[in-house]
Motif scaffolding. Structure first.
Motif, mmCIF file in Angstrom:
data_model
loop_
_atom_site.group_PDB
_atom_site.id
_atom_site.type_symbol
_atom_site.label_atom_id
_atom_site.label_comp_id
_atom_site.label_asym_id
_atom_site.label_seq_id
_atom_site.Cartn_x
_atom_site.Cartn_y
_atom_site.Cartn_z
ATOM 1 N N UNK A 1 -6.472 -1.962 -0.139
ATOM 2 C CA UNK A 1 -5.234 -2.259 0.576
ATOM 3 C C UNK A 1 -4.122 -2.715 -0.353
ATOM 4 N N UNK A 2 -4.467 -3.565 -1.302
ATOM 5 C CA UNK A 2 -3.461 -4.034 -2.264
ATOM 6 C C UNK A 2 -2.967 -2.868 -3.101
ATOM 7 N N UNK A 3 -3.884 -2.002 -3.518
ATOM 8 C CA UNK A 3 -3.492 -0.827 -4.307
ATOM 9 C C UNK A 3 -2.599 0.111 -3.503
ATOM 10 N N UNK A 4 -2.934 0.333 -2.228
ATOM 11 C CA UNK A 4 -2.114 1.190 -1.369
ATOM 12 C C UNK A 4 -0.723 0.586 -1.179
ATOM 13 N N UNK A 5 -0.676 -0.713 -0.956
ATOM 14 C CA UNK A 5 0.612 -1.391 -0.797
ATOM 15 C C UNK A 5 1.430 -1.299 -2.075
ATOM 16 N N UNK A 6 0.808 -1.573 -3.215
ATOM 17 C CA UNK A 6 1.525 -1.539 -4.496
ATOM 18 C C UNK A 6 2.086 -0.139 -4.773
ATOM 19 N N UNK A 7 1.304 0.898 -4.504
ATOM 20 C CA UNK A 7 1.768 2.270 -4.753
ATOM 21 C C UNK A 7 2.942 2.625 -3.832
#
Length: 176
Positions: free
Chosen positions: A95-101
């Motif tokens: 989720x953090x990776x998806x948000x950051x991207x």
């Protein structure tokens, strides 16, 4: 909005995924799924809410306002989507990776906007007319609300059983 004001907003927007990643480092899987006393999202639900909102609301709004004349922009029903997509069962790191991207993509798009493009308009359900210049402000306000919620949640999770959380000003230090 001046270029300096915009850049300040964009730097603030870029910091939110970093703050969430830092906060996640100290959480066990059970803690990341603990909801606050009363009501509200768990940490993992906050993260996935921000990721989906970034992609499906802010990203769409930016693209549509730039490419269409006065588009009608729908609201993002975060509570309903959290239930339907079972955020509580999802992986917090993903989720953090998806948000950051998604955030990187939106910030890059906002940095490319120039001059009169900032005045382009859309109509936001439940809000009324907005300009493209309103979008980074709305994003920043929404981030602030969720980082405050997360800070309070983290303090609640880390407080010894039976103790009361510290007053609000201390909460921000969880993200320092």
């Amino acid at each position: 909005m001046t270029r300096r004001e915009l850049e300040t907003l964009l730097l603030t927007l870029e910091s939110t995924p970093v703050l969430l990643a830092r906060a996640a480092e100290g959480l066990c899987p059970l803690s990341s799924r603990t909801r606050p006393a009363g009501s509200g999202f768990s940490f993992v639900e906050n993260v996935w809410h921000l990721a989906d909102l970034e992609r499906e609301a802010y990203g769409v709004r930016i693209r549509r306002i730039l490419s269409e004349d006065a588009p009608e922009l729908s609201n993002f029903d975060g509570d309903r989507i959290a239930r339907e997509r079972t955020y509580q069962e999802r992986d917090v790191t993903a989720g953090i990776e998806a948000f950051a991207a998604a955030r990187r993509s939106n910030v890059e798009a906002l940095r490319r906007i120039t001059g009169s493009e900032w005045n382009r308009r859309g109509v936001q359900d439940g809000h009324g007319p907005i300009t493209l210049a309103d979008v980074p402000r709305m994003m920043t306000e929404h981030d602030r609300s969720h980082t405050e919620d997360v800070a309070q949640l983290l303090e609640e999770i880390s407080a010894p059983e039976g103790s009361l959380p510290s007053p609000a000003p201390h909460r921000a230090s969880l993200f320092a």
